[in-house]
Design a protein around this motif. Structure first.
Motif, PDB file in Angstrom:
ATOM      1  N   ASP A  46      -1.340 -10.512   8.053  1.00  0.00           N
ATOM      2  CA  ASP A  46      -2.441 -10.387   9.012  1.00  0.00           C
ATOM      3  C   ASP A  46      -3.568  -9.492   8.486  1.00  0.00           C
ATOM      4  OD1 ASP A  46      -1.239  -7.919   9.160  1.00  0.00           O
ATOM      5  OD2 ASP A  46      -0.966  -7.939  11.333  1.00  0.00           O
ATOM      6  N   LEU A  47      -3.426  -8.980   7.258  1.00  0.00           N
ATOM      7  CA  LEU A  47      -4.421  -8.137   6.582  1.00  0.00           C
ATOM      8  C   LEU A  47      -4.687  -6.814   7.299  1.00  0.00           C
ATOM      9  CD1 LEU A  47      -7.052 -10.869   5.647  1.00  0.00           C
ATOM     10  CD2 LEU A  47      -5.159 -10.038   4.259  1.00  0.00           C
ATOM     11  N   LYS A  48      -3.768  -6.367   8.125  1.00  0.00           N
ATOM     12  CA  LYS A  48      -3.967  -5.103   8.845  1.00  0.00           C
ATOM     13  C   LYS A  48      -3.535  -3.894   8.022  1.00  0.00           C
ATOM     14  CE  LYS A  48      -5.259  -6.806  12.866  1.00  0.00           C
ATOM     15  NZ  LYS A  48      -6.577  -6.652  13.387  1.00  0.00           N
ATOM     16  N   SER A  49      -2.552  -4.076   7.157  1.00  0.00           N
ATOM     17  CA  SER A  49      -2.066  -2.942   6.364  1.00  0.00           C
ATOM     18  C   SER A  49      -1.703  -3.403   4.957  1.00  0.00           C
ATOM     19  CB  SER A  49      -0.847  -2.300   7.030  1.00  0.00           C
ATOM     20  OG  SER A  49       0.238  -3.207   7.027  1.00  0.00           O
ATOM     21  N   ARG A  78     -10.595   2.591   1.508  1.00  0.00           N
ATOM     22  CA  ARG A  78     -10.650   1.437   2.405  1.00  0.00           C
ATOM     23  C   ARG A  78     -12.092   0.974   2.570  1.00  0.00           C
ATOM     24  NH1 ARG A  78      -8.575   1.117   8.684  1.00  0.00           N
ATOM     25  NH2 ARG A  78      -8.730  -1.146   8.834  1.00  0.00           N
ATOM     26  N   ARG A  88     -11.310 -10.824   5.978  1.00  0.00           N
ATOM     27  CA  ARG A  88     -11.529 -10.789   7.423  1.00  0.00           C
ATOM     28  C   ARG A  88     -11.295  -9.383   7.962  1.00  0.00           C
ATOM     29  NH1 ARG A  88      -8.218 -14.674   8.630  1.00  0.00           N
ATOM     30  NH2 ARG A  88      -6.458 -13.334   9.059  1.00  0.00           N
ATOM     31  N   ASN A  89     -10.202  -8.777   7.548  1.00  0.00           N
ATOM     32  CA  ASN A  89      -9.884  -7.389   7.905  1.00  0.00           C
ATOM     33  C   ASN A  89      -9.654  -6.620   6.609  1.00  0.00           C
ATOM     34  OD1 ASN A  89      -9.737  -7.866  10.756  1.00  0.00           O
ATOM     35  ND2 ASN A  89      -7.682  -8.710  10.465  1.00  0.00           N
ATOM     36  N   THR A  90     -10.117  -5.396   6.581  1.00  0.00           N
ATOM     37  CA  THR A  90      -9.803  -4.546   5.430  1.00  0.00           C
ATOM     38  C   THR A  90      -8.532  -3.783   5.774  1.00  0.00           C
ATOM     39  OG1 THR A  90     -12.142  -4.323   4.947  1.00  0.00           O
ATOM     40  CG2 THR A  90     -10.663  -2.762   3.894  1.00  0.00           C
ATOM     41  N   PRO A  91      -7.492  -3.927   4.966  1.00  0.00           N
ATOM     42  CA  PRO A  91      -6.201  -3.318   5.322  1.00  0.00           C
ATOM     43  C   PRO A  91      -6.214  -1.795   5.266  1.00  0.00           C
ATOM     44  CG  PRO A  91      -6.091  -4.304   3.144  1.00  0.00           C
ATOM     45  CD  PRO A  91      -7.421  -4.665   3.708  1.00  0.00           C
ATOM     46  N   GLU A  92      -5.416  -1.208   6.146  1.00  0.00           N
ATOM     47  CA  GLU A  92      -5.168   0.237   6.103  1.00  0.00           C
ATOM     48  C   GLU A  92      -4.215   0.487   4.945  1.00  0.00           C
ATOM     49  OE1 GLU A  92      -2.895   3.597   8.763  1.00  0.00           O
ATOM     50  OE2 GLU A  92      -3.629   1.802   9.744  1.00  0.00           O
TER      51      GLU A  92
END
Length: 131
Positions: A46-49, A78, A88-92
Motif C-alpha cells: 500500500d506504499l504506506k511504510s 522521506r 502515489r504515497n511516499t512511504p514512512e
C-alpha cells in the motif's frame, strides 16, 4: 511469506538506491557511520511504510548511533524521496539493523579456522608416518 510483484520489486530497488545515495551524499549527521550500507528495502504493497535494512561496519556503539541518526533524518529522507520518486504515497521509513553481513563474516572466519586446523592435523599425521 508473500511473493512480491514485479512492480513492488522495482519500487523496492528504486527506494533502496535513493536512500543509499541520500545516506552517502546528503545526510551530514555525525552519528551516522561512514561505512553504512542499505542492505534491502521492503516497501509495503500500500506504499504506506518501508522497512530499510541497514548494515554498519563498526562496533555496537557505532551501530546504535547510526540507527539514531538515521531515525532522526527519516522525515528529511522521506521528503527527498517524494521529490525524486513519483509514487502515489511516499512511504514512512522504518530503519532496522541487519546483522546478516556480520554473521556471514563471522561464520566464514569460523569455517576458515576449522579447515586450517584440519589441514594442520593432516600435515602432522603425514609427518609422523614412517616411510
Amino acid at each position: 511469506m508473500r511473493k512480491n510483484s514485479i512492480k513492488n520489486t522495482r519500487i523496492n530497488g528504486e527506494v533502496q538506491r535513493e536512500i543509499s545515495q541520500l545516506i552517502n551524499r546528503e545526510i551530514k549527521d555525525p552519528r551516522i557511520h561512514p561505512m553504512t550500507s542499505v542492505v534491502a528495502v521492503e516497501v509495503a504493497p500500500d506504499l504506506k511504510s518501508a522497512k530499510v535494512y541497514i548494515s554498519v561496519l563498526g562496533d555496537e556503539q557505532a551501530q546504535k548511533d547510526t540507527l539514531l541518526g538515521l531515525r532522526s533524518a527519516a522525515p528529511y529522507m522521506r521528503g527527498q524521496l517524494a521529490r525524486t520518486i513519483n509514487l502515489r504515497n511516499t512511504p514512512e521509513l522504518i530503519f532496522i539493523m541487519d546483522q546478516s553481513i556480520e554473521y556471514g563474516v563471522n561464520m566464514s572466519r569460523l569455517i576458515h579456522e576449522v579447515t586450517k586446523d584440519l589441514q594442520d592435523d593432516d600435515k602432522e599425521s603425514n609427518d609422523s608416518m614412517p616411510e
